[in-house]
Design an enzyme around this catalytic site. Structure first.
Site, PDB file in Angstrom:
ATOM      1  N   ASP A  45       0.820  -1.205   0.000  1.00 55.95           N
ATOM      2  CA  ASP A  45       0.000   0.000   0.000  1.00 55.95           C
ATOM      3  C   ASP A  45       0.859   1.261   0.000  1.00 55.95           C
ATOM      4  OD1 ASP A  45      -2.305  -1.446  -0.081  1.00 55.95           O
ATOM      5  OD2 ASP A  45      -2.778  -1.247   2.039  1.00 55.95           O
ATOM      6  N   ASN A 120      -5.289   8.298   1.774  1.00 59.29           N
ATOM      7  CA  ASN A 120      -5.591   7.616   3.029  1.00 59.29           C
ATOM      8  C   ASN A 120      -6.028   8.576   4.123  1.00 59.29           C
ATOM      9  OD1 ASN A 120      -5.257   4.978   2.309  1.00 59.29           O
ATOM     10  ND2 ASN A 120      -3.443   4.602   3.551  1.00 59.29           N
ATOM     11  N   SER A 156     -11.547   4.963   2.104  1.00 61.77           N
ATOM     12  CA  SER A 156     -10.578   3.897   1.823  1.00 61.77           C
ATOM     13  C   SER A 156      -9.445   3.911   2.832  1.00 61.77           C
ATOM     14  CB  SER A 156     -10.027   4.031   0.402  1.00 61.77           C
ATOM     15  OG  SER A 156      -9.457   5.303   0.183  1.00 61.77           O
TER      16      SER A 156
END
Length: 262
Positions: A45, A120, A156
């Site tokens: 990620d 994020n 998310s």
């Protein structure tokens, strides 16, 4: 189709990137690092966050695909041994485009205003002492926060830092921001809400410093310190990030695979 690759830099990820270029050339895909249609992230990620910020100025024109080579790839649909299948689908099929909300962070300083997008989260902390800031929601006073910091996450990103400080996991179809506290001070003198809360699209939260303090601002993986901040406005961006899906991978399956299944 034009593509670009961002890899994590370890041996496996670099090797996969080289293999991808060879397979893509055979399939008629064109490498174009400056103006790609699809950006392939090979790593975890963190690698995808790097790819997002490298191409953030073109975020409405590109889509992302993640190949997982790390320990936890929440954004990644593909494994290392599925590389050839992915290239074939990219060459032969039209992907389903999934769009996730982004956070817009507007920072007003003494001399200039700065604007950022977060995939994020945005995190605000005090560097030398307890963070003391005033929160206003939709231009109305909400609370005076004292504590270690504040996390403002996208849906998310709700599975990342937000989850570790007790915030809720939010489906990306809900266009919102979540505001969560990091170790707030709550006693008879100082009070905060004490729980995370959601702001829907078209709402905003303003954060202003209530004392001279050095602040640490983190946009995803990018951090910097400032002492001249007047206010910070957090809202749901009108822009979204796009992911190219070549096969179904529902959000709650990702959550289950990341946090529940062993």
């Amino acid at each position: 189709m034009k593509y670009a690759i961002i890899d994590r830099g370890d041996q496996l990820s670099k090797s996969l990137a080289e293999q991808f270029h060879l397979l893509a050339a055979e399939r008629g895909l064109t490498r174009h690092d400056d103006a790609p249609d699809i950006i392939v992230s090979i790593g975890g990620d963190g690698t995808l966050l790097q790819a997002f910020h490298k191409y953030v100025d073109r975020v409405t024109d590109v889509s992302f695909v993640g190949i997982h080579t790390g320990h936890l790839g929440f954004y990644a649909d593909w494994k290392a041994d599925e590389l050839e299948e992915l290239v074939t689908m990219m060459a032969e099929e039209t992907p389903h485009i999934v769009r996730y909300p982004l956070a817009e962070i507007a920072v007003e300083t003494v001399e200039q205003n700065y604007y950022y997008l977060a995939l994020n989260e945005f995190t605000l902390k005090g560097v030398d002492a307890t963070l003391v800031v005033q929160l206003r929601v939709n231009d109305e006073s909400f609370e005076m926060f004292r504590g270690d910091g504040i996390v403002i996450s996208t849906p998310s990103g709700s599975t990342a830092y937000n989850k570790s400080v007790g915030g809720a996991i939010v489906h990306p179809s809900i266009e919102s921001l979540q505001i969560a506290e990091i170790a707030s001070i709550n006693n008879r003198v100082y009070r905060t809400l004490g729980s995370s809360f959601l702001l829907p699209q078209h709402h905003h939260c303003d954060i202003s410093s209530k004392k001279d303090q050095r602040l640490l601002l983190t946009i995803d993986h990018l951090s910097f310190q400032r002492t001249d901040i007047r206010s910070i406005r957090c809202s749901v961006s009108t822009r979204k990030v796009s992911f190219a899906r070549y096969r179904p991978f529902p959000f709650w399956n990702r959550v289950r695979d990341a946090f529940v299944d062993m």
